[in-house]
Design an enzyme around this catalytic site. Structure first.
Site, short mmCIF file in Angstrom:
data_model
loop_
_atom_site.label_atom_id
_atom_site.label_comp_id
_atom_site.label_asym_id
_atom_site.label_seq_id
_atom_site.Cartn_x
_atom_site.Cartn_y
_atom_site.Cartn_z
N GLY B 328 94.72 69.33 4.59
CA GLY B 328 93.44 68.70 4.94
C GLY B 328 92.48 68.76 3.76
O GLY B 328 91.75 67.82 3.48
N TRP B 331 93.64 66.36 1.16
CA TRP B 331 93.37 64.98 1.58
C TRP B 331 92.01 64.51 1.04
O TRP B 331 91.82 63.35 0.70
CB TRP B 331 93.37 64.90 3.11
CG TRP B 331 92.96 63.56 3.66
CD1 TRP B 331 93.79 62.49 3.88
CD2 TRP B 331 91.65 63.15 4.05
NE1 TRP B 331 93.06 61.44 4.37
CE2 TRP B 331 91.74 61.81 4.48
CE3 TRP B 331 90.41 63.77 4.06
CZ2 TRP B 331 90.65 61.09 4.93
CZ3 TRP B 331 89.31 63.05 4.50
CH2 TRP B 331 89.44 61.73 4.94
N HIS B 332 91.08 65.47 0.93
CA HIS B 332 89.75 65.09 0.47
C HIS B 332 89.72 64.74 -1.01
O HIS B 332 88.84 64.01 -1.46
CB HIS B 332 88.75 66.23 0.73
CG HIS B 332 88.36 66.32 2.16
ND1 HIS B 332 89.07 67.06 3.07
CD2 HIS B 332 87.34 65.76 2.86
CE1 HIS B 332 88.50 66.95 4.26
NE2 HIS B 332 87.46 66.16 4.16
N GLY B 333 90.62 65.28 -1.77
CA GLY B 333 90.59 64.95 -3.18
C GLY B 333 91.66 65.68 -3.95
O GLY B 333 92.10 66.76 -3.55
N PHE B 477 86.80 59.87 -0.93
CA PHE B 477 88.00 60.49 -0.35
C PHE B 477 88.94 59.43 0.14
O PHE B 477 89.97 59.66 0.63
CB PHE B 477 87.61 61.44 0.78
CG PHE B 477 86.59 62.47 0.34
CD1 PHE B 477 86.72 63.10 -0.89
CD2 PHE B 477 85.52 62.78 1.13
CE1 PHE B 477 85.78 64.03 -1.31
CE2 PHE B 477 84.57 63.72 0.73
CZ PHE B 477 84.71 64.34 -0.49
#
Lengths: 397, 477
Positions: B328, B331-333, B477
């Site tokens: 997770g 996933w943001h970066g 993102f």
């Protein structure tokens, strides 16, 4: 309830449909032009064209033109808020946010300085093009190959000299990170001129205000302190017959001068006051009035003029432009250095463009390099981080 | 295109609404055919236009994903496909989606880290190939993946390409969510209600979301930028900066999500709620029930459960939890700091799970629980906002008095404590602390609420013209 729901729907539709209809009507009736929304259909929808249309749309918006000043004034009146480029200092002092950020943010010696950039291959070496040292070394080497010396002159920003006018709690007189750069440059064999210590010494000695309160730039007094220091440094570097005859400080003239001086007064509203975009800015902050000295040709009495054939080429930004081509004219640092050297200079000056644009202009005017012995490259210290177009390596003709 | 600029507000939205409601729908569609297929087709087309405004070629990978997953979905939906082949198609689709995501989002990160590795073993490094990052690719990829997984799990595939591509490219949720699971929207694509009641609720939410972004998030964002931009701020300034960032990211992302919800309602869709007063959470477990709900739901449904969830023993549960939070984070970066961010949250969730889904401070008064949870969240936001892992640690050092403030560090105060900064922060604090959430606020309309929401919207429109371009934080993102 239905009436309420209808009101909600109507309110949204009235705003989102009313704005463009009034805009189109205004363009058709007042501007007598086809509504600019049709421009979208006339060009290929490339990223550039779409974004240009966006910008154009904001510029042409009748609502923006009407709402912007009203809102900015209201925000200032209610909250003391100004457009983000300006930072409020103590009393009636204003500062340019990039000048402040330069002192706060990481320097070229920190990894964070290079975030979002990539190394590239220049002359077989992998370097980061954002690093100002890369462009400086490249420029120095290209000049050296032509037998020309380079003198690097970072100009202190206002908060470096007057930090206490920005925030009252600043302790002592902190040292600008540019001083570390100067040391680094010296270690790398560069010729540099330090304007920080002369300006700080003048301030400590009780000199009149060296920077304008609501402008990014120095006062004529601050500029003259810098010109004095710089002329001295140039004399050290190119001791030729002209230099031997050069003037010393203004009141120690001992030989036939090429120039004469004329006292005058300069009035400036201040570029930072303009940046606040507060509509009533000229009522809020008065014009600053400071004494200045124009440099005139001793024979003709005409204002100082550059000589493209000079052995010295000056590259600079708005710090070289102020008082020189701005009012009162011929009273800027170029004139004052020429006065102290007793000879004219050649110059290329570009507002905000000292990091790269002046060298690009030089590349287009290659003839200016002929007969030169010295290039004086001046730039305000904030450009080390925020220089327009960065610090690109630039070939010379 | 973003919701808070005039091109969207005054050109795109009115035109899309006008044409949408002019398009007829079929009262008695043929079996399997959507009643709104023409309207869905229109929404698909404008979704592509909306997306291509950032960079026209960005639509190509999205189109490719759309077409491929539509075909994969049709194939998976057939009754005569053996289970082995179904699994193979699922794997191919996942590889395609994650491959594209990996290429565009993690390509540079992978190259850079490979270079670090090569340099560490004394091998010459290579020039990093720069790859443009299509905005919102993480969001539409997750939409598309959820469709394929749902079909694999037994949902019926859509017959109409217009319906499927509408699900992926529905512009209100295209670039920053909420991340929808296909089964949430499948019925609505087929048959949804257009009513004045829903429309007006949508207007209310759009007004509120718009105001949140323009009036709250953007002004405090400037404070966060200044504090995080500084080389080494003083402790108090560093805390002030991260507090400003906490407000910014909440009002920015929540503002976007609320606008997305509202816009969806204008077209008859009821998307899912993405926030529920996250800073009122009294534990990290509680925080994740309230923050970016659509992402945590997606990760739970498609990753945590797929990994076995809590069905395979206690040890495996903790491993799954940690994995989900790490992924997770990633996933943001494509940066180590996001892994750290996910790791800290995963660890906190693990600890709370171990103590019966309660924090170690569970017995303290609620205000203290909320305060401590907010403090933990603030610390994790440092990893989210910093310019890399070393900066995150140095910023944390500054927060706890371990930094070495530079000689000019005091000047930061001039940039972050002006009168309007204090007012903006105070307004944000009140907006966070007050009990009304925009989602509930918009459920029942009243004249008073209309006056408040419309005034805020108009103030937002006026302010919009004095702010420079401010894209939403979650676009990256």
């Amino acid at each position: 309830m239905r009436k309420l729901e209808l009101t909600f729907a109507f309110a949204l539709l009235a705003v989102i449909a009313g704005f463009p209809l009034i805009q189109a009507g205004h363009e058709a009736v007042v501007d007598k032009e086809a509504p600019h929304v049709f421009d979208l259909l006339r060009k290929i929808p490339s990223k550039e064209n779409l974004h240009r249309w966006d910008d154009n749309s904001k510029d042409r918006s009748v609502f923006a033109k009407w709402l912007r000043p009203v809102t900015l004034q209201l925000r200032y009146d209610l909250f003391g808020e100004m457009a983000p480029k300006s930072v409020k200092g103590e009393g009636d002092w204003l500062f340019y946010n990039q000048d402040v950020d330069y002192l706060l943010q990481p320097t070229y010696a920190s990894d964070r300085f290079y975030k979002g950039t990539f190394d590239t291959l220049i002359a077989g070496k992998r370097v980061n093009p954002r690093n100002p040292l890369v462009a400086m070394e490249d420029f120095r080497d290209r000049l050296k190959a032509r037998g020309i010396e380079l003198l690097l002159v970072p100009i202190p920003g206002k908060p470096s000299i007057y930090p206490e006018k920005l925030w009252h709690g600043v302790q002592g007189q902190p040292a600008s990170p540019t001083l570390a750069l100067l040391d680094d440059l010296k270690r790398r064999g560069f010729n540099v001129a330090d304007l920080f210590h002369p300006l700080l010494d003048a301030k400590a000695a009780g000199a009149p205000q060296l920077y304008l309160k609501r402008d990014t730039h120095w006062t004529p007094q601050g500029m003259e302190v810098a010109a004095e220091a710089l002329a001295g440094r140039i004399k050290q570097m190119i001791p030729d017959p002209d230099t031997a005859a050069a003037l010393g400080p203004r009141d120690s003239i001992v030989f036939t001068p090429r120039y004469m001086i004329k006292d005058t007064t300069v009035n400036r509203w201040g570029d930072i006051a303009e940046m606040t975009k507060v509509p009533d800015r000229r009522k809020i902050w008065p014009e600053e009035s400071v004494p200045a000295t124009q440099i005139l040709d001793a024979k003709t009495g005409k204002p100082y003029q550059d000589d493209p054939a000079s052995t010295i080429l000056w590259l600079g930004d708005s710090y070289s432009r102020i008082y020189q081509t701005d009012a009162p004219g011929s009273a800027g640092i170029i004139s004052h250095v020429a006065y102290r050297l007793n000879r004219p200079l050649a110059s290329i000056v570009n507002d905000g463009g000292a990091s790269t644009v002046v060298r690009q202009q030089l590349a287009r005017r290659g003839e200016l390099l002929q007969g030169k012995k010295l290039v004086v490259w001046t730039f305000v210290e904030r450009d080390l981080r925020f220089g327009s177009k960065g610090w690109q390596v630039q070939e010379l003709p | 295109m973003v919701f808070t600029e005039d091109v969207f507000l005054f050109y795109f939205l009115p035109l899309v609404l006008l044409v949408y409601y002019l398009i007829p729908y079929q009262r008695d569609p043929k079996p399997g055919k959507s009643r709104y297929w023409m309207r869905n087709l229109w929404l698909t087309a404008v979704g592509y236009i909306f997306y291509s405004w950032f960079e026209p070629w960005f639509v190509l990978p999205m189109m490719f994903t759309n077409v491929a997953d539509y075909l994969f979905g049709l194939y998976l939906g057939r009754d005569d496909v053996p289970s082995g082949r179904r699994k193979l198609v699922l794997i191919v689709s996942m590889c395609m989606n994650l491959g594209l995501l990996g290429l565009f989002k993690y390509g540079v990160f992978t190259q850079e880290n490979l270079n670090h590795l090569l340099a560490a073993v004394g091998h010459p490094t290579f020039s990093v190939l720069q790859i443009a990052f299509p905005i919102g690719i993480s969001f539409y990829t997750f939409h598309s993946m959820s469709y394929i997984i749902d079909i694999y799990r037994g949902e019926r595939p859509v017959k109409s390409f217009a319906d499927f591509s509408c699900f992926v490219s529905l512009f209100p949720q295209l670039v920053a969510g909420p991340i929808l699971r296909y089964n949430v929207l499948s019925l609505q694509l087929h048959s949804r209600t257009h009513s004045l009641s829903l429309f007006s609720r949508g207007v209310m939410l759009f007004f509120l979301g718009f105001a949140m972004k323009i009036l709250l998030a953007n002004p405090v964002g400037r404070i966060a930028d200044a504090a995080f931009g500084a080389q080494a701020p003083h402790a108090i300034d560093a805390w002030w900066g991260v507090l400003a960032y906490a407000f910014q990211i909440y009002f920015d992302f929540n503002g976007y999500s609320v606008m997305a919800l509202g816009l969806g309602m204008l077209f008859g869709f009821e998307l899912i709620r993405n926030f529920n007063a996250p800073y009122h959470a009294d534990s990290i477990t509680d925080f994740w029930r309230r923050w970016h709900i659509s992402l945590s739901t997606w990760l739970r449904e498609y990753l945590y459960i797929s990994l076995g969830g809590n069905r395979k023993g206690e040890r495996r549960t903790y491993i799954n939890l940690a994995l989900v939070m790490l992924l997770g984070g990633l996933w943001h970066g494509a940066q180590w700091q996001f892994l750290f961010w996910g790791g800290i949250h995963g660890t906190m969730l693990g600890i709370e799970r171990w103590s019966g889904k309660q924090p170690f401070y569970a017995n303290s008064p609620r205000w203290l629980r909320v305060g401590v949870t907010f403090g933990v969240v603030l610390i994790t936001w440092v990893f989210f906002r910093a310019d890399g892992l070393p900066h995150a640690f140095s910023y944390l050092g500054s927060m706890f008095g371990l930094g070495h403030p530079g000689p000019f560090a005091d000047l930061l105060k001039a940039e972050i404590y002006d009168r309007h900064d204090l007012i903006n922060m105070a307004v944000c604090a009140v907006a966070v602390a007050q009990p009304f959430q925009s989602y509930e606020f918009g459920k029942r309309l009243s004249w008073g609420k209309f006056a408040v929401a419309f005034a805020l919207f108009l103030a937002g429109v006026v302010m919009m013209y004095t702010q420079s371009f401010n894209p939403f934080l979650y676009f990256q993102f």
